[in-house]
Design an enzyme around this catalytic site. Structure first.
Site, PDB file in Angstrom:
ATOM      1  CG  ASN A   1      -7.958  -4.106   1.143  1.00 47.82           C
ATOM      2  OD1 ASN A   1      -7.375  -3.123   1.384  1.00 47.82           O
ATOM      3  ND2 ASN A   1      -7.527  -5.469   0.983  1.00 47.82           N
TER       4      ASN A   1
ATOM      5  CG  HIS B   1      -1.965  -1.054   1.086  1.00 47.78           C
ATOM      6  ND1 HIS B   1      -3.114  -1.059   0.968  1.00 47.78           N
ATOM      7  CD2 HIS B   1      -2.014  -2.437   1.560  1.00 47.78           C
ATOM      8  CE1 HIS B   1      -3.878  -1.781   0.867  1.00 47.78           C
ATOM      9  NE2 HIS B   1      -3.061  -2.801   1.330  1.00 47.78           N
TER      10      HIS B   1
ATOM     11  CE1 TYR C   1      -2.166  -4.651   9.109  1.00 44.22           C
ATOM     12  CE2 TYR C   1      -2.375  -2.473   8.194  1.00 44.22           C
ATOM     13  CZ  TYR C   1      -2.571  -3.871   7.997  1.00 44.22           C
ATOM     14  OH  TYR C   1      -3.038  -4.503   7.056  1.00 44.22           O
TER      15      TYR C   1
HETATM   16 FE1  HDE Z   1      -2.325  -4.725   5.298  1.00 41.66          FE
HETATM   17  N1  HDE Z   1      -0.505  -4.050   5.787  1.00 41.66           N
HETATM   18  N2  HDE Z   1      -1.751  -6.610   5.928  1.00 41.66           N
HETATM   19  N3  HDE Z   1      -4.182  -5.799   5.003  1.00 41.66           N
HETATM   20  N4  HDE Z   1      -3.198  -3.113   4.728  1.00 41.66           N
HETATM   21  C1  HDE Z   1      -0.046  -2.725   5.515  1.00 41.66           C
HETATM   22  O1  HDE Z   1       0.899  -1.454   7.213  1.00 41.66           O
HETATM   23  C2  HDE Z   1      -0.633  -6.806   6.638  1.00 41.66           C
HETATM   24  C3  HDE Z   1      -4.590  -6.855   4.908  1.00 41.66           C
HETATM   25  C4  HDE Z   1      -4.245  -2.673   4.548  1.00 41.66           C
HETATM   26  O2  HDE Z   1      -3.133   3.565   4.139  1.00 41.66           O
HETATM   27  C5  HDE Z   1       1.259  -2.531   6.188  1.00 41.66           C
HETATM   28  O3  HDE Z   1       1.356   0.823   7.558  1.00 41.66           O
HETATM   29  C6  HDE Z   1      -0.476  -8.275   7.007  1.00 41.66           C
HETATM   30  C7  HDE Z   1      -5.884  -7.126   4.715  1.00 41.66           C
HETATM   31  C8  HDE Z   1      -4.423  -1.360   4.007  1.00 41.66           C
HETATM   32  O4  HDE Z   1      -1.457   3.371   5.837  1.00 41.66           O
HETATM   33  C9  HDE Z   1       1.684  -3.633   6.993  1.00 41.66           C
HETATM   34  C10 HDE Z   1      -1.519  -8.956   6.621  1.00 41.66           C
HETATM   35  C11 HDE Z   1      -6.341  -5.824   4.663  1.00 41.66           C
HETATM   36  C12 HDE Z   1      -3.194  -0.855   4.342  1.00 41.66           C
HETATM   37  C13 HDE Z   1       0.332  -4.772   6.562  1.00 41.66           C
HETATM   38  C14 HDE Z   1      -2.528  -7.800   6.025  1.00 41.66           C
HETATM   39  C15 HDE Z   1      -5.286  -5.017   4.567  1.00 41.66           C
HETATM   40  C16 HDE Z   1      -2.226  -2.032   4.648  1.00 41.66           C
HETATM   41  C17 HDE Z   1       2.224  -1.794   5.227  1.00 41.66           C
HETATM   42  C18 HDE Z   1      -2.010 -10.180   6.610  1.00 41.66           C
HETATM   43  C19 HDE Z   1      -7.817  -5.512   4.260  1.00 41.66           C
HETATM   44  C20 HDE Z   1      -2.579   0.588   3.976  1.00 41.66           C
HETATM   45  C21 HDE Z   1       2.290  -0.468   5.973  1.00 41.66           C
HETATM   46  C22 HDE Z   1      -2.211 -10.806   7.864  1.00 41.66           C
HETATM   47  C23 HDE Z   1      -8.625  -6.053   5.341  1.00 41.66           C
HETATM   48  C24 HDE Z   1      -2.844   1.423   5.276  1.00 41.66           C
HETATM   49  C25 HDE Z   1       1.575  -0.280   7.028  1.00 41.66           C
HETATM   50  C26 HDE Z   1      -2.509   3.030   4.788  1.00 41.66           C
HETATM   51  C27 HDE Z   1      -1.024  -1.939   5.215  1.00 41.66           C
HETATM   52  C28 HDE Z   1       0.137  -5.931   6.996  1.00 41.66           C
HETATM   53  C29 HDE Z   1      -3.591  -8.073   5.220  1.00 41.66           C
HETATM   54  C30 HDE Z   1      -5.443  -3.640   4.314  1.00 41.66           C
HETATM   55  C31 HDE Z   1       2.587  -4.575   6.603  1.00 41.66           C
HETATM   56  C32 HDE Z   1       0.603  -8.918   8.004  1.00 41.66           C
HETATM   57  C33 HDE Z   1      -6.790  -8.485   4.899  1.00 41.66           C
HETATM   58  C34 HDE Z   1      -5.444  -0.582   3.712  1.00 41.66           C
HETATM   59  O5  HDE Z   1       1.586  -3.587   8.245  1.00 41.66           O
END
Ligand code: HDE
Length: 489
Positions: free
Chosen positions: A130, A56, A340
């Site tokens: 999302n 993202h 996060y």
């Molecule tokens: Fe994320 N995801 N994600 N994700 N995600 C990040 O956090 C992660 C997942 C989502 O505008 C990271 O700040 C793992 C699902 C959004 O700043 C990180 C897993 C959904 C954003 C991270 C998921 C999301 C992130 C990267 C699986 C929708 C942007 C930078 C367990 C429900 C937030 C950060 C923004 C961002 C990890 C799966 C949505 C690395 C480990 C499912 C919208 O922390």
């Protein structure tokens, strides 16, 4: 003489005499080390970049408010910001693509992030969702591998369709989201024309301690619209910031986008017997079984003043709950509760909650101290330990403890017990119009066609076929292959 208020200064506040010519020994130089303004200017520039988000990375943000429109919602949750009709809470949102780097094109086929921060009076509540109600995988342990396939080949540094489809074809739980992604919602027309979903199941708790399972749906008041793939591809070249620009301009001219928030509410006990595992993020709940209930409206009415300060430094975390909202056992959500805040500590530092866009509107009050970039007074002269004998120091409030819940079973590494990855993916396919199916198949064929591993293509065709024979046959035909006989048997 320049007006003192308007003087250029160094970061320590000293006026700068010349910002165009460095101090040199003679007209030709060399440059003198005593030009401290030059040294500071270069040194600060050298450190302008912080790590981009590992996923993202490309995004756009806006400020706004959330207003409750349904008085009845407090039946299900004691969350203060949802307590009464008309209650307004300031919020900040960041939309994003997932796989591309910070400068990548907006109009690619990819899920979009929909991350909302509610600045409630009981702390920040972050709903990090999302634009899709489901996800590709359902256990956090698979996420780093999954993302590696979406990023670049370790040798060529190119996007690699073999990696993508190899992983998907060996992870059939991805089929539902793969179908969603290649359908008309896979490339939104703008950030304003897409819905947002909490995706996971969360737990709500009301004043009487009653628990409910819920799913969040933000429905776009602008309508849901997709972008034709050809147009999107062209825009990726001519205006890679198309969605970012659209959002900024809409808000700038007062055309404020809004979304209506609904929840699906599942009685707590139903989770034991519902036909789908309600904690499996690759599946949805039928709206017939659990109809959407309106909660309120989100309106975006203010652009950020500064992109880096407000958007790049925004730190959303699914671990930011408020009383009345709790985690579910969803194995993806559980992993996210760690990831996060961990990534923020790396990307922004341990005191990232003090950055203005992340700071809660209520006062924080605890025994955490020190660390890099502590800029809020650090608790002043107050003691920094507990238990203590002082009434004026922060005390825990038992009424905000999580609601106790029962657990069962043995501890082990275990898959989900539901293994039907085909019914919901097939239902989604069958829901599409003939033209919609055609566009879906074309998008899949265009994408999967770039994979050069025949065994992967055949394995994936098998999944499409099991979702719906017509789906599998059409993809196979598009690729010039046959559905494998053992799948048909
Ligand atoms: Fe994320 N995801 N994600 N994700 N995600 C990040 O956090 C992660 C997942 C989502 O505008 C990271 O700040 C793992 C699902 C959004 O700043 C990180 C897993 C959904 C954003 C991270 C998921 C999301 C992130 C990267 C699986 C929708 C942007 C930078 C367990 C429900 C937030 C950060 C923004 C961002 C990890 C799966 C949505 C690395 C480990 C499912 C919208 O922390």
């Amino acid at each position: 003489m320049v007006d003192k208020k308007n003087r250029l200064t160094t970061s320590s506040g000293a006026p700068v005499g010349d910002n165009q010519n460095s101090i040199t020994a003679g007209r030709r130089g060399p440059t003198l080390i005593q030009d401290v303004h030059l040294l500071e200017k270069l040194a600060h520039f050298d450190r302008e970049r912080i790590p981009e988000r590992v996923v993202h990375a490309k995004g756009a943000g806006a400020h706004g408010y959330f207003e409750v429109t349904n008085d009845e919602i407090s039946k299900y949750t004691k969350a203060d910001f949802l307590s009464e009709k008309g209650k307004r809470t300031p919020m900040f949102i960041r939309f994003s693509t997932v796989a591309g780097e910070a400068g990548s094109a907006d109009t690619v086929r990819d899920p979009r992030g929909f991350a909302v921060k509610f600045y409630t009076e009981e702390g920040n509540y972050d709903l990090v969702g999302n634009n899709t109600p489901i996800f590709f995988i359902r256990d956090a342990i698979k996420f780093p591998d999954f993302i590696h396939t979406q990023k670049r080949n370790p040798q060529t540094h190119l996007k690699d369709k073999n990696m993508v489809w190899d992983f998907w074809s060996l992870s059939p739980e991805s089929l539902h989201q793969v179908t969603y992604l290649h359908g008309d919602r896979g490339i939104p027309a703008t950030y304003r024309h897409m819905n947002g979903y909490g995706s996971h199941t969360y737990k709500w708790v009301n004043e009487d301690g009653e628990k409910f399972w819920i799913k969040y749906h933000f429905v776009s008041d602008q309508g849901v619209k997709g972008l034709d793939e050809k147009v999107a591809d062209e825009l990726a070249g001519t205006n890679p910031d198309y969605h970012t620009e659209d959002l900024f301009n809409a808000i700038d001219k007062g055309d404020y986008p809004s979304w209506t928030l609904y929840v699906q509410v599942m009685p707590y006990e139903d989770a034991k017997t519902y036909k789908w595992d309600p904690f499996d993020v690759t599946k949805t709940w039928s709206k017939k079984d659990y109809p959407r209930i309106e909660v309120g409206k989100m309106v975006l009415n203010r652009n950020p003043e500064n992109y880096f300060a407000e958007v790049e430094q925004a730190a959303f975390s699914p671990a930011h709950f408020v009383p009345g909202v709790e985690a579910s056992p969803d194995k993806m959500l559980q992993g996210r509760l760690f990831s996060y805040s961990d990534t923020h500590r790396y990307r922004l530092g341990v005191n990232h909650e003090q950055i203005p866009v992340n700071r809660p509107v209520n006062e924080t009050n605890n025994y955490q101290r020190d660390g890099y970039m502590r800029v809020d007074g650090n608790g002043g002269s107050k003691y920094n330990y507990e238990p203590n004998s002082y009434d004026h120091l922060p005390k825990e409030d038992e009424s905000t403890k999580i609601e106790p819940f029962e657990i069962e079973g043995v501890a082990d590494s275990m898959p989900y017990s539901h293994a039907d990855h085909y019914t919901q993916a097939g239902d989604l396919y069958r829901l599409m119009s003939d033209e919609g199916k055609e566009r879906l198949v074309n998008a899949v064929v265009g994408h999967l066609g770039q994979c050069t591993m025949e065994e992967v293509k055949l394995r994936q065709i098998g999944h499409f076929y099991k979702a719906d024979p017509d789906y599998g046959e059409r993809v196979a035909k598009g690729l010039g292959l046959e559905v494998p006989a053992e799948v048909k048997a």
